[in-house]
Design an enzyme around this catalytic site. Structure first.
Site, PDB file in Angstrom:
ATOM      1  N   ARG A 101     -18.542 -54.392  23.215  1.00  0.00           N
ATOM      2  CA  ARG A 101     -18.883 -53.315  22.264  1.00  0.00           C
ATOM      3  C   ARG A 101     -19.934 -53.903  21.328  1.00  0.00           C
ATOM      4  O   ARG A 101     -19.645 -54.846  20.575  1.00  0.00           O
ATOM      5  CB  ARG A 101     -17.640 -52.859  21.504  1.00  0.00           C
ATOM      6  N   HIS A 128     -21.567 -44.536  25.742  1.00  0.00           N
ATOM      7  CA  HIS A 128     -20.122 -44.828  25.781  1.00  0.00           C
ATOM      8  C   HIS A 128     -19.600 -44.319  27.135  1.00  0.00           C
ATOM      9  O   HIS A 128     -18.868 -43.334  27.212  1.00  0.00           O
ATOM     10  CB  HIS A 128     -19.441 -44.129  24.604  1.00  0.00           C
ATOM     11  N   GLN A 131     -15.783 -43.636  27.891  1.00  0.00           N
ATOM     12  CA  GLN A 131     -15.298 -42.444  27.192  1.00  0.00           C
ATOM     13  C   GLN A 131     -15.642 -41.187  27.998  1.00  0.00           C
ATOM     14  O   GLN A 131     -14.786 -40.327  28.230  1.00  0.00           O
ATOM     15  CB  GLN A 131     -15.950 -42.370  25.802  1.00  0.00           C
ATOM     16  N   ASP A 221     -17.814 -34.950  17.630  1.00  0.00           N
ATOM     17  CA  ASP A 221     -17.595 -36.356  17.248  1.00  0.00           C
ATOM     18  C   ASP A 221     -18.036 -36.484  15.786  1.00  0.00           C
ATOM     19  O   ASP A 221     -18.648 -35.560  15.224  1.00  0.00           O
ATOM     20  CB  ASP A 221     -18.420 -37.266  18.183  1.00  0.00           C
ATOM     21  N   CYS A 261     -13.534 -37.658  20.873  1.00  0.00           N
ATOM     22  CA  CYS A 261     -13.285 -39.008  21.382  1.00  0.00           C
ATOM     23  C   CYS A 261     -12.374 -39.805  20.458  1.00  0.00           C
ATOM     24  O   CYS A 261     -11.767 -40.781  20.893  1.00  0.00           O
ATOM     25  CB  CYS A 261     -14.609 -39.743  21.576  1.00  0.00           C
ATOM     26  N   ARG A 289      -8.210 -42.748  28.790  1.00  0.00           N
ATOM     27  CA  ARG A 289      -9.089 -43.919  28.710  1.00  0.00           C
ATOM     28  C   ARG A 289      -8.499 -45.050  29.548  1.00  0.00           C
ATOM     29  O   ARG A 289      -9.195 -45.706  30.311  1.00  0.00           O
ATOM     30  CB  ARG A 289      -9.247 -44.390  27.244  1.00  0.00           C
TER      31      ARG A 289
HETATM   32  N1   CP Z   1     -13.005 -43.412  21.326  1.00  0.00           N
HETATM   33  C1   CP Z   1     -13.066 -44.746  21.134  1.00  0.00           C
HETATM   34  O1   CP Z   1     -13.846 -45.452  21.770  1.00  0.00           O
HETATM   35  O2   CP Z   1     -12.207 -45.209  20.198  1.00  0.00           O
HETATM   36  P1   CP Z   1     -12.195 -46.680  19.581  1.00  0.00           P
HETATM   37  O3   CP Z   1     -13.411 -46.803  18.720  1.00  0.00           O
HETATM   38  O4   CP Z   1     -10.916 -46.757  18.801  1.00  0.00           O
HETATM   39  O5   CP Z   1     -12.234 -47.674  20.710  1.00  0.00           O
HETATM   40  N1  NVA Z   2     -20.002 -41.976  17.869  1.00  0.00           N
HETATM   41  C1  NVA Z   2     -18.904 -42.816  17.451  1.00  0.00           C
HETATM   42  C2  NVA Z   2     -17.924 -42.962  18.558  1.00  0.00           C
HETATM   43  C3  NVA Z   2     -16.704 -43.797  18.258  1.00  0.00           C
HETATM   44  C4  NVA Z   2     -15.788 -43.940  19.414  1.00  0.00           C
HETATM   45  C5  NVA Z   2     -19.431 -44.154  16.995  1.00  0.00           C
HETATM   46  O1  NVA Z   2     -20.329 -44.698  17.657  1.00  0.00           O
HETATM   47  O2  NVA Z   2     -18.976 -44.656  15.964  1.00  0.00           O
END
Ligand code: CP
Ligand code: NVA
Length: 305
Positions: A101, A128, A131, A221, A261, A289
């Site tokens: 990440r 992502h 997701q 989101d 998400c 997930r």
């Molecule tokens: N939706 C998602 O990726 O959640 P987290 O940021 O908790 O991993």
């Molecule tokens: N768009 C959000 C998604 C989190 C899962 C972010 O990048 O923070």
């Protein structure tokens, strides 16, 4: 070496194969069977941003499959103690797959360039993919098939929206998106989407009511993604008319799912009434997930058959 950095890395048939593996793995788990498809395999997770769902679903999933996982913390010094290529080549001596990440998408690309094991994107500023796979799998589960379905996105054309658009294009799902000026998909992305998925049905608008017409699922989101905290005030103003509330859901078909998400900023991009309402599938999405990522791992580390 196969990686999953964006959904450009997988074909429609490969996604269907991952979904078939997922269905089998999920059904068996529901019968109490945890088939050890990946015994002894080791996954490393390197996260530059916080996470609940991605981190825990990957770690629990790998454990169910008979493998193990290592959440690498600050102490390994990723991006600080040594060059990323040195870090990556050494890490690959120990592990079979890396889940990353990253703040910037180019970091995960850099890791993949030097990796001798598979790299999976667990969220970057650009994409992502895990997701989006879990979300399309959830729609398929709910409606029995993706045929004739439509996903409507309301809000920021962000990393999740980008991956969902590509997932829809790959799987023949109609996609619409309503975003305010300044927060829409860049034209280069729309051009590449059109090139990759030439038959895709897509509507780009600034009107949420138009976007949700005929939708099987309405998705939103946060307005402020991780890393955009300094833009918070401006973004709240820009997205003020893009909240998903009951009045908007009432303009969509009565059986339209509500999707997010998570984590959600309750009362901002969505009201409690919608988030906790009867059409909301947010917990099923989050649960999927894990199931879908087990499918991804089994596919990526297995025979890819
Ligand atoms: N939706 C998602 O990726 O959640 P987290 O940021 O908790 O991993
Ligand atoms: N768009 C959000 C998604 C989190 C899962 C972010 O990048 O923070």
């Amino acid at each position: 070496m196969r990686h999953l950095l964006t959904l450009e890395d997988v074909t429609s048939d490969e996604i269907r194969r991952i979904f078939a593996l997922t269905a089998d793995i999920k059904a068996k788990l529901q019968q109490g069977i945890r088939e050890p498809l990946l015994p002894g395999r080791v996954m490393a997770l390197v996260f530059e941003k916080p996470s609940l769902r991605t981190r825990v679903s990957f770690q629990a999933g790998m454990s169910h499959l008979g493998g193990s996982s290592l959440m690498l913390g600050e102490d390994v010094g990723f991006g600080k103690r040594e060059r990323v290529d040195d870090f990556t080549r050494v890490l690959c001596e120990f592990v079979d797959v890396i889940v990353m990440r990253c703040m910037e998408h180019k970091t995960v690309e850099q890791v993949a360039e030097h990796a001798t094991c598979s790299v999976i994107n667990g969220l970057t500023d650009l994409a992502h993919p895990c997701q989006a796979l879990a979300d399309l799998y959830t729609i398929q589960e709910r409606f029995g098939s993706l045929d004739g379905t439509k996903l409507a996105w309301v809000g920021d054309a962000n990393n999740v929206a980008t991956s969902l658009a590509l997932a829809c294009g790959r799987l023949g799902v109609e996609f619409s998106i309503a975003s305010p000026t300044g927060h829409q998909f860049p034209s280069e992305f729309l051009d590449s989407l059109n090139e990759q998925c030439p038959t895709m049905k897509i509507t780009v608008t600034d009107d949420p009511v138009e976007a949700v017409q005929g939708a099987s699922a309405v998705y939103t989101d946060v307005w402020v993604s991780m890393g955009q905290e300094s833009e918070q005030e401006q973004r709240r103003r820009d997205f003020a008319d893009y909240q998903v509330h009951k009045k908007l859901m009432d303009t969509a078909p009565a059986d339209a799912l509500f999707m997010h998400c998570l984590p959600a900023k309750r009362g901002e991009e969505v009201t409690d009434e919608v988030l906790d309402g009867p059409n909301s599938v947010i917990v099923q999405q989050a649960g999927n997930r894990m199931h879908v990522q087990k499918g991804v791992l089994a596919w990526l580390l297995g025979a890819q058959g």
